[in-house]
Scaffold this motif. Structure first.
Motif, PDB file in Angstrom:
ATOM      1  N   GLY A  63     -13.404 -11.284 109.900  1.00 37.35           N
ATOM      2  CA  GLY A  63     -12.798 -11.279 108.996  1.00 37.35           C
ATOM      3  C   GLY A  63     -13.489 -11.198 107.196  1.00 37.35           C
ATOM      4  O   GLY A  63     -12.338 -10.513 106.741  1.00 37.35           O
ATOM      5  N   VAL A  64     -14.098 -11.771 106.910  1.00 31.44           N
ATOM      6  CA  VAL A  64     -14.948 -11.739 105.261  1.00 31.44           C
ATOM      7  C   VAL A  64     -15.296  -9.842 105.081  1.00 31.44           C
ATOM      8  O   VAL A  64     -14.925  -9.273 104.496  1.00 31.44           O
ATOM      9  N   ILE A  65     -15.506  -8.861 105.750  1.00 34.59           N
ATOM     10  CA  ILE A  65     -15.839  -8.087 106.035  1.00 34.59           C
ATOM     11  C   ILE A  65     -14.633  -6.965 106.013  1.00 34.59           C
ATOM     12  O   ILE A  65     -14.311  -6.336 104.476  1.00 34.59           O
ATOM     13  N   ALA A  66     -13.585  -7.621 106.510  1.00 30.09           N
ATOM     14  CA  ALA A  66     -12.411  -6.615 106.969  1.00 30.09           C
ATOM     15  C   ALA A  66     -11.835  -7.329 105.852  1.00 30.09           C
ATOM     16  O   ALA A  66     -10.658  -6.561 104.350  1.00 30.09           O
ATOM     17  N   GLY A  67     -11.872  -8.789 104.476  1.00 37.38           N
ATOM     18  CA  GLY A  67     -11.512  -8.753 103.275  1.00 37.38           C
ATOM     19  C   GLY A  67     -11.537  -8.149 102.156  1.00 37.38           C
ATOM     20  O   GLY A  67     -11.149  -8.117 101.144  1.00 37.38           O
ATOM     21  N   ALA A  68     -12.846  -7.538 102.288  1.00 35.04           N
ATOM     22  CA  ALA A  68     -13.855  -6.841 101.328  1.00 35.04           C
ATOM     23  C   ALA A  68     -12.970  -5.176 101.420  1.00 35.04           C
ATOM     24  O   ALA A  68     -12.836  -4.794 100.381  1.00 35.04           O
ATOM     25  N   VAL A  69     -13.193  -5.192 102.409  1.00 32.16           N
ATOM     26  CA  VAL A  69     -12.615  -3.536 102.383  1.00 32.16           C
ATOM     27  C   VAL A  69     -10.891  -3.015 102.214  1.00 32.16           C
ATOM     28  O   VAL A  69     -11.113  -3.091 101.091  1.00 32.16           O
ATOM     29  N   GLY A  70     -10.305  -4.719 102.282  1.00 36.22           N
ATOM     30  CA  GLY A  70      -9.039  -4.969 101.574  1.00 36.22           C
ATOM     31  C   GLY A  70      -9.113  -5.078  99.748  1.00 36.22           C
ATOM     32  O   GLY A  70      -8.323  -4.510  99.431  1.00 36.22           O
ATOM     33  N   TRP A  71     -10.029  -6.142  99.656  1.00 40.76           N
ATOM     34  CA  TRP A  71     -10.541  -6.689  98.394  1.00 40.76           C
ATOM     35  C   TRP A  71     -10.311  -4.972  97.514  1.00 40.76           C
ATOM     36  O   TRP A  71     -10.083  -4.619  96.326  1.00 40.76           O
ATOM     37  N   ALA A  72     -11.408  -4.092  98.643  1.00 40.38           N
ATOM     38  CA  ALA A  72     -11.786  -3.030  97.341  1.00 40.38           C
ATOM     39  C   ALA A  72     -10.923  -1.509  97.563  1.00 40.38           C
ATOM     40  O   ALA A  72     -10.577  -1.063  96.304  1.00 40.38           O
ATOM     41  N   ILE A  73      -9.765  -1.801  98.446  1.00 41.99           N
ATOM     42  CA  ILE A  73      -8.181  -1.403  98.368  1.00 41.99           C
ATOM     43  C   ILE A  73      -8.202  -1.072  97.176  1.00 41.99           C
ATOM     44  O   ILE A  73      -7.251  -0.764  96.445  1.00 41.99           O
ATOM     45  N   MET A  74      -7.242  -2.990  97.289  1.00 42.50           N
ATOM     46  CA  MET A  74      -6.465  -2.971  96.161  1.00 42.50           C
ATOM     47  C   MET A  74      -7.405  -2.890  95.180  1.00 42.50           C
ATOM     48  O   MET A  74      -6.003  -2.346  94.310  1.00 42.50           O
ATOM     49  N   ARG A  75      -8.460  -3.391  94.754  1.00 45.78           N
ATOM     50  CA  ARG A  75      -9.029  -2.791  93.659  1.00 45.78           C
ATOM     51  C   ARG A  75      -8.467  -1.605  92.448  1.00 45.78           C
ATOM     52  O   ARG A  75      -7.964  -1.019  91.708  1.00 45.78           O
ATOM     53  N   ARG A  76      -8.873  -0.485  93.839  1.00 44.58           N
ATOM     54  CA  ARG A  76      -8.970   1.406  93.883  1.00 44.58           C
ATOM     55  C   ARG A  76      -7.234   1.874  93.347  1.00 44.58           C
ATOM     56  O   ARG A  76      -6.769   2.325  92.819  1.00 44.58           O
ATOM     57  N   VAL A  77      -6.434   0.812  94.304  1.00 40.97           N
ATOM     58  CA  VAL A  77      -4.915   1.727  94.459  1.00 40.97           C
ATOM     59  C   VAL A  77      -4.209   1.050  93.757  1.00 40.97           C
ATOM     60  O   VAL A  77      -2.917   1.242  93.055  1.00 40.97           O
ATOM     61  N   SER A  78      -3.652  -0.769  93.308  1.00 41.51           N
ATOM     62  CA  SER A  78      -2.716  -1.294  92.509  1.00 41.51           C
ATOM     63  C   SER A  78      -2.783  -0.956  91.248  1.00 41.51           C
ATOM     64  O   SER A  78      -4.294  -1.491  90.014  1.00 41.51           O
ATOM     65  N   LYS A  79      -1.784  -1.664  90.669  1.00 39.68           N
ATOM     66  CA  LYS A  79      -2.245  -1.049  88.954  1.00 39.68           C
ATOM     67  C   LYS A  79      -2.402  -2.709  88.463  1.00 39.68           C
ATOM     68  O   LYS A  79      -2.867  -2.691  86.972  1.00 39.68           O
ATOM     69  N   ASP A  80      -2.132  -3.884  88.905  1.00 39.11           N
ATOM     70  CA  ASP A  80      -2.583  -4.893  88.570  1.00 39.11           C
ATOM     71  C   ASP A  80      -2.732  -5.712  89.647  1.00 39.11           C
ATOM     72  O   ASP A  80      -2.625  -6.577  90.386  1.00 39.11           O
ATOM     73  N   PRO A  81      -3.974  -5.328  90.261  1.00 37.73           N
ATOM     74  CA  PRO A  81      -4.708  -5.974  91.177  1.00 37.73           C
ATOM     75  C   PRO A  81      -4.637  -8.134  90.933  1.00 37.73           C
ATOM     76  O   PRO A  81      -4.846  -8.156  92.243  1.00 37.73           O
ATOM     77  N   ALA A  82      -5.122  -8.292  90.217  1.00 36.52           N
ATOM     78  CA  ALA A  82      -5.049  -9.681  90.054  1.00 36.52           C
ATOM     79  C   ALA A  82      -3.459 -10.678  90.468  1.00 36.52           C
ATOM     80  O   ALA A  82      -3.506 -10.884  91.503  1.00 36.52           O
ATOM     81  N   ALA A  83      -2.815  -9.662  90.365  1.00 36.66           N
ATOM     82  CA  ALA A  83      -1.208 -10.100  90.979  1.00 36.66           C
ATOM     83  C   ALA A  83      -0.630 -10.002  92.246  1.00 36.66           C
ATOM     84  O   ALA A  83      -0.132 -11.159  92.700  1.00 36.66           O
ATOM     85  N   LEU A  84      -1.583  -8.823  92.578  1.00 31.21           N
ATOM     86  CA  LEU A  84      -1.387  -8.728  94.073  1.00 31.21           C
ATOM     87  C   LEU A  84      -2.192  -9.741  94.856  1.00 31.21           C
ATOM     88  O   LEU A  84      -1.585  -9.667  95.702  1.00 31.21           O
ATOM     89  N   VAL A  85      -3.425  -9.890  94.035  1.00 32.82           N
ATOM     90  CA  VAL A  85      -4.086 -10.758  94.862  1.00 32.82           C
ATOM     91  C   VAL A  85      -3.938 -12.174  95.570  1.00 32.82           C
ATOM     92  O   VAL A  85      -3.608 -12.976  96.387  1.00 32.82           O
ATOM     93  N   ARG A  86      -2.856 -12.489  93.796  1.00 34.28           N
ATOM     94  CA  ARG A  86      -2.604 -14.249  94.412  1.00 34.28           C
ATOM     95  C   ARG A  86      -1.375 -14.182  94.620  1.00 34.28           C
ATOM     96  O   ARG A  86      -1.105 -15.563  95.376  1.00 34.28           O
ATOM     97  N   TRP A  87      -0.406 -13.515  95.683  1.00 39.19           N
ATOM     98  CA  TRP A  87       0.330 -13.266  96.379  1.00 39.19           C
ATOM     99  C   TRP A  87      -0.242 -12.950  97.546  1.00 39.19           C
ATOM    100  O   TRP A  87       0.048 -13.243  98.655  1.00 39.19           O
TER     101      TRP A  87
END
Length: 137
Positions: A63-87
């Protein structure tokens, strides 16, 4: 400083990221161990496999490794990763509860309740680590 140079300033190297992910796995596994012990003491069945260390440590690491991959993808592709993470983080945690509810017949309320708390503990440790080693801004 420009926005681009600010983003570069907070980037961590791969060893720092790997160390943060490993630290999240260790902390989350320790929290899971405490929750499993408390659940057993509160009456969870002794033969409820998800409360065995071999089960929850492996799944915590996945779970932690999968989450890290997802987090890294969000950082790279999202215009507002903080807003995306919040939900997205709370949504993923709630969706991760579904398989636990299916184990109610084997683990009862105490066993399943412990599993739900384990998901929250893992997410908390992981998000804390991700924010340190993979900042969103």
């Amino acid at each position: 400083m420009s926005v681009a140079s600010d983003a570069v300033a907070v980037r961590r190297g791969p060893l720092a990221v790997a160390g943060g992910v490993l630290a999240a796995i260790v902390v989350a596994s320790a929290a899971d161990a405490v929750l499993a012990l408390l659940a057993r003491a509160a009456g969870a069945p002794d033969d409820f496999q998800p409360l065995n260390a071999s089960s929850y440590i492996f799944l915590t690491a996945v779970g932690v490794i999968a989450g890290a991959v997802g987090w890294a993808i969000m950082r790279r592709v999202s215009k507002d990763p903080a807003a995306l993470v919040r939900w997205l983080v709370p949504t993923v945690v709630v969706v991760s509860f579904v398989p636990d509810f299916l184990l109610y017949g084997d683990g009862g309320a105490t066993g399943v309740g412990a599993l739900l708390l384990m998901h929250v503990a893992v997410a908390t440790a992981a998000v804390f680590a991700y924010r340190k080693v993979m900042p969103l801004s």
